[in-house]
Design a protein around this motif. Structure first.
Motif, PDB file in Angstrom:
ATOM      1  N   GLU A 121      58.042  67.864 -82.653  1.00  9.89           N
ATOM      2  CA  GLU A 121      58.874  67.401 -83.767  1.00  9.89           C
ATOM      3  C   GLU A 121      60.334  67.165 -83.396  1.00  9.89           C
ATOM      4  N   VAL A 149      56.602  62.881 -82.727  1.00  9.17           N
ATOM      5  CA  VAL A 149      55.786  62.625 -83.908  1.00  9.17           C
ATOM      6  C   VAL A 149      55.619  61.120 -84.103  1.00  9.17           C
ATOM      7  N   LYS A 176      51.853  65.637 -91.353  1.00  7.60           N
ATOM      8  CA  LYS A 176      52.869  66.156 -92.268  1.00  7.60           C
ATOM      9  C   LYS A 176      53.151  65.070 -93.300  1.00  7.60           C
TER      10      LYS A 176
END
Length: 131
Positions: free
Chosen positions: A52, A60, A90
């Motif tokens: 991330e 990501v 996410k």
């Protein structure tokens, strides 16, 4: 959403381990990626990366993508008890994963490090200044 697998670290202690997998996303609002964590016997986190914080184009994947390979490489400490790996989405959208593998590699393969920025000293200790 997270899908994961956990294994014993017995066969990997003291070695450099690379986890590689491919992911594909569709309309992923906040992104999808692979991740790996190494824990000790008392469940203390020894190593963790979920890509991330990557700024190198290897992090990501957001939006819609074709199959994209990602990898994480760690030195597995002698006190390691378990290794956990998987992928996650996410936010909203869809994410698929395939072709995961674990390889013992030599020191020519650099370890991946999750970059965490810490302040050099305590600041704003009364918590009045808000960014």
């Amino acid at each position: 959403c997270t899908l994961m697998q956990s294994i014993t670290a017995d066969n990997y202690r003291g070695q450099r381990l690379r986890m590689t997998g491919e992911i594909r996303t569709e309309d992923a609002s906040d992104g999808g990626t692979v991740w790996m964590r190494i824990d000790s016997d008392n469940a203390r986190n020894l190593r963790f990366d979920n890509l991330e914080t990557r700024q190198d184009g290897q992090g990501v994947i957001k939006g819609t993508s074709e199959w994209t390979q990602r990898s994480i490489t760690f030195d597995v400490p002698e006190e390691a008890a378990s290794i956990h790996l998987g992928f996650f989405l996410k936010g909203t959208g869809r994410c698929w994963a395939r072709s995961f593998r674990l390889d013992i590699v030599d020191e020519s393969v650099p370890i991946t490090i999750r970059q965490t920025k810490f302040l050099p000293k305590p600041t704003n200790l009364d918590f009045r200044d808000v960014a």
